[in-house]
Design a protein around this motif. Structure first.
Motif, PDB file in Angstrom:
ATOM      1  N   ARG A  19      29.290 -21.589-109.978  1.00 37.70           N
ATOM      2  CA  ARG A  19      28.207 -20.691-109.553  1.00 37.70           C
ATOM      3  C   ARG A  19      28.003 -19.565-110.578  1.00 37.70           C
ATOM      4  O   ARG A  19      28.867 -19.299-111.415  1.00 37.70           O
ATOM      5  CB  ARG A  19      28.560 -20.093-108.200  1.00 37.70           C
ATOM      6  CG  ARG A  19      28.688 -21.122-107.097  1.00 37.70           C
ATOM      7  CD  ARG A  19      28.951 -20.471-105.748  1.00 37.70           C
ATOM      8  NE  ARG A  19      29.882 -19.361-105.805  1.00 37.70           N
ATOM      9  CZ  ARG A  19      31.126 -19.380-105.302  1.00 37.70           C
ATOM     10  NH1 ARG A  19      31.573 -20.451-104.699  1.00 37.70           N
ATOM     11  NH2 ARG A  19      31.895 -18.318-105.384  1.00 37.70           N
ATOM     12  N   ASP A  20      26.862 -18.889-110.455  1.00 36.96           N
ATOM     13  CA  ASP A  20      26.562 -17.748-111.329  1.00 36.96           C
ATOM     14  C   ASP A  20      27.643 -16.678-111.251  1.00 36.96           C
ATOM     15  O   ASP A  20      27.896 -15.980-112.231  1.00 36.96           O
ATOM     16  CB  ASP A  20      25.209 -17.129-110.965  1.00 36.96           C
ATOM     17  CG  ASP A  20      24.034 -17.979-111.412  1.00 36.96           C
ATOM     18  OD1 ASP A  20      24.207 -18.841-112.298  1.00 36.96           O
ATOM     19  OD2 ASP A  20      22.937 -17.776-110.867  1.00 36.96           O
ATOM     20  N   SER A  21      28.272 -16.566-110.105  1.00 33.71           N
ATOM     21  CA  SER A  21      29.316 -15.554-109.947  1.00 33.71           C
ATOM     22  C   SER A  21      30.487 -15.796-110.899  1.00 33.71           C
ATOM     23  O   SER A  21      31.169 -14.856-111.309  1.00 33.71           O
ATOM     24  CB  SER A  21      29.815 -15.505-108.500  1.00 33.71           C
ATOM     25  OG  SER A  21      30.349 -16.748-108.109  1.00 33.71           O
ATOM     26  N   TRP A  23      30.188 -16.853-114.038  1.00 36.54           N
ATOM     27  CA  TRP A  23      29.793 -16.279-115.332  1.00 36.54           C
ATOM     28  C   TRP A  23      29.841 -14.759-115.300  1.00 36.54           C
ATOM     29  O   TRP A  23      30.259 -14.118-116.268  1.00 36.54           O
ATOM     30  CB  TRP A  23      28.402 -16.782-115.736  1.00 36.54           C
ATOM     31  CG  TRP A  23      28.406 -18.254-115.967  1.00 36.54           C
ATOM     32  CD1 TRP A  23      27.784 -19.194-115.204  1.00 36.54           C
ATOM     33  CD2 TRP A  23      29.105 -18.963-116.983  1.00 36.54           C
ATOM     34  NE1 TRP A  23      28.044 -20.450-115.707  1.00 36.54           N
ATOM     35  CE2 TRP A  23      28.856 -20.337-116.796  1.00 36.54           C
ATOM     36  CE3 TRP A  23      29.918 -18.572-118.039  1.00 36.54           C
ATOM     37  CZ2 TRP A  23      29.375 -21.318-117.635  1.00 36.54           C
ATOM     38  CZ3 TRP A  23      30.449 -19.545-118.868  1.00 36.54           C
ATOM     39  CH2 TRP A  23      30.179 -20.899-118.670  1.00 36.54           C
ATOM     40  N   ARG A  24      29.409 -14.176-114.173  1.00 36.58           N
ATOM     41  CA  ARG A  24      29.491 -12.712-114.045  1.00 36.58           C
ATOM     42  C   ARG A  24      30.938 -12.250-114.114  1.00 36.58           C
ATOM     43  O   ARG A  24      31.260 -11.244-114.749  1.00 36.58           O
ATOM     44  CB  ARG A  24      28.841 -12.256-112.740  1.00 36.58           C
ATOM     45  CG  ARG A  24      27.325 -12.217-112.798  1.00 36.58           C
ATOM     46  CD  ARG A  24      26.707 -11.471-111.612  1.00 36.58           C
ATOM     47  NE  ARG A  24      27.045 -12.071-110.319  1.00 36.58           N
ATOM     48  CZ  ARG A  24      26.387 -13.077-109.750  1.00 36.58           C
ATOM     49  NH1 ARG A  24      25.356 -13.616-110.364  1.00 36.58           N
ATOM     50  NH2 ARG A  24      26.748 -13.537-108.574  1.00 36.58           N
ATOM     51  N   HIS A  27      32.289 -12.494-117.664  1.00 33.17           N
ATOM     52  CA  HIS A  27      31.642 -11.422-118.429  1.00 33.17           C
ATOM     53  C   HIS A  27      32.289 -10.070-118.120  1.00 33.17           C
ATOM     54  O   HIS A  27      32.568  -9.279-119.033  1.00 33.17           O
ATOM     55  CB  HIS A  27      30.147 -11.424-118.106  1.00 33.17           C
ATOM     56  CG  HIS A  27      29.311 -10.546-118.958  1.00 33.17           C
ATOM     57  ND1 HIS A  27      27.994 -10.326-118.683  1.00 33.17           N
ATOM     58  CD2 HIS A  27      29.584  -9.823-120.061  1.00 33.17           C
ATOM     59  CE1 HIS A  27      27.490  -9.500-119.591  1.00 33.17           C
ATOM     60  NE2 HIS A  27      28.443  -9.183-120.440  1.00 33.17           N
ATOM     61  N   ASP A  72      23.118 -15.607-123.137  1.00 29.95           N
ATOM     62  CA  ASP A  72      22.680 -16.961-122.783  1.00 29.95           C
ATOM     63  C   ASP A  72      23.271 -18.006-123.724  1.00 29.95           C
ATOM     64  O   ASP A  72      23.714 -19.071-123.286  1.00 29.95           O
ATOM     65  CB  ASP A  72      21.156 -17.068-122.771  1.00 29.95           C
ATOM     66  CG  ASP A  72      20.527 -16.378-121.570  1.00 29.95           C
ATOM     67  OD1 ASP A  72      21.240 -16.168-120.574  1.00 29.95           O
ATOM     68  OD2 ASP A  72      19.331 -16.060-121.637  1.00 29.95           O
ATOM     69  N   LYS A  75      26.968 -18.492-123.012  1.00 30.06           N
ATOM     70  CA  LYS A  75      27.153 -19.323-121.810  1.00 30.06           C
ATOM     71  C   LYS A  75      26.980 -20.803-122.143  1.00 30.06           C
ATOM     72  O   LYS A  75      27.717 -21.641-121.625  1.00 30.06           O
ATOM     73  CB  LYS A  75      26.159 -18.936-120.712  1.00 30.06           C
ATOM     74  CG  LYS A  75      26.488 -17.674-119.971  1.00 30.06           C
ATOM     75  CD  LYS A  75      25.421 -17.474-118.902  1.00 30.06           C
ATOM     76  CE  LYS A  75      25.580 -16.241-118.102  1.00 30.06           C
ATOM     77  NZ  LYS A  75      24.505 -16.092-117.108  1.00 30.06           N
ATOM     78  N   ARG A  76      26.006 -21.120-123.002  1.00 33.26           N
ATOM     79  CA  ARG A  76      25.824 -22.521-123.426  1.00 33.26           C
ATOM     80  C   ARG A  76      27.052 -23.031-124.156  1.00 33.26           C
ATOM     81  O   ARG A  76      27.503 -24.156-123.937  1.00 33.26           O
ATOM     82  CB  ARG A  76      24.594 -22.649-124.333  1.00 33.26           C
ATOM     83  CG  ARG A  76      23.295 -22.683-123.574  1.00 33.26           C
ATOM     84  CD  ARG A  76      22.057 -22.991-124.409  1.00 33.26           C
ATOM     85  NE  ARG A  76      22.266 -23.784-125.588  1.00 33.26           N
ATOM     86  CZ  ARG A  76      21.697 -23.528-126.769  1.00 33.26           C
ATOM     87  NH1 ARG A  76      20.910 -22.481-126.926  1.00 33.26           N
ATOM     88  NH2 ARG A  76      21.912 -24.318-127.794  1.00 33.26           N
ATOM     89  N   THR A  79      29.890 -23.404-121.614  1.00 33.28           N
ATOM     90  CA  THR A  79      29.620 -24.566-120.761  1.00 33.28           C
ATOM     91  C   THR A  79      30.025 -25.852-121.471  1.00 33.28           C
ATOM     92  O   THR A  79      30.731 -26.686-120.905  1.00 33.28           O
ATOM     93  CB  THR A  79      28.131 -24.615-120.364  1.00 33.28           C
ATOM     94  OG1 THR A  79      27.839 -23.481-119.539  1.00 33.28           O
ATOM     95  CG2 THR A  79      27.790 -25.888-119.624  1.00 33.28           C
ATOM     96  N   SER A 125      34.822 -13.718-108.705  1.00 30.17           N
ATOM     97  CA  SER A 125      33.729 -14.694-108.563  1.00 30.17           C
ATOM     98  C   SER A 125      33.485 -15.098-107.118  1.00 30.17           C
ATOM     99  O   SER A 125      32.733 -16.003-106.840  1.00 30.17           O
ATOM    100  CB  SER A 125      33.980 -15.923-109.428  1.00 30.17           C
ATOM    101  OG  SER A 125      35.140 -16.596-109.038  1.00 30.17           O
TER     102      SER A 125
END
Length: 126
Positions: A19-21, A23-24, A27, A72, A75-76, A79, A125
């Motif tokens: 989930r986006d959480s 990545w947050r 970060h 961004d 993140k790529r 990933t 997260s």
């Protein structure tokens, strides 16, 4: 028909990304949420997710290493790296294992030194 829909749902779930959480949390743990060309780890890591040159190369993402300063793009890179070295954890959305691989390399999930890092990311997260 019901079996086909159930199978389709299971397949979609099996390939779910974190989930986006996640990545947050990465970060926040890496750079307290800052962006830009942040140097860390004695100048060996760069950007908001603190990516090393070898990590970037291992990710096999095209582009200049300096681009990991962009959130961004970093993140790529992360990933691709995590899908390569932790595909089972990626498919399961196992944020703790993914964090430990991000922090400690391809076998980072096995290293004692990455346990607290993984726990911090997991806690953030949620």
């Amino acid at each position: 028909m019901k079996r086909a829909l159930l199978l389709l749902a299971l397949c979609a779930t099996a390939h779910a990304a974190p989930r986006d959480s996640f990545w947050r949390a990465i970060h926040l743990v890496e750079t307290s949420g800052r962006t830009g060309p942040i140097l860390g780890d004695g100048g060996a890591a760069l950007g908001p997710l603190q990516i090393h040159k070898s990590y970037h190369t291992d990710s096999r993402v095209a582009g200049d290493y300096s681009r990991v300063s962009e959130l961004d793009y970093s993140k790529r890179v992360a990933t691709a790296y995590l899908k390569r070295y932790a595909p089972v954890a990626w498919a399961a959305g196992d944020v703790e294992t993914l964090a430990r691989v991000h922090n400690g390399g391809p076998r980072g999930h096995l290293k004692q030194a990455t346990k607290s890092y993984g726990a911090r990311v997991k806690a953030l997260s949620k």
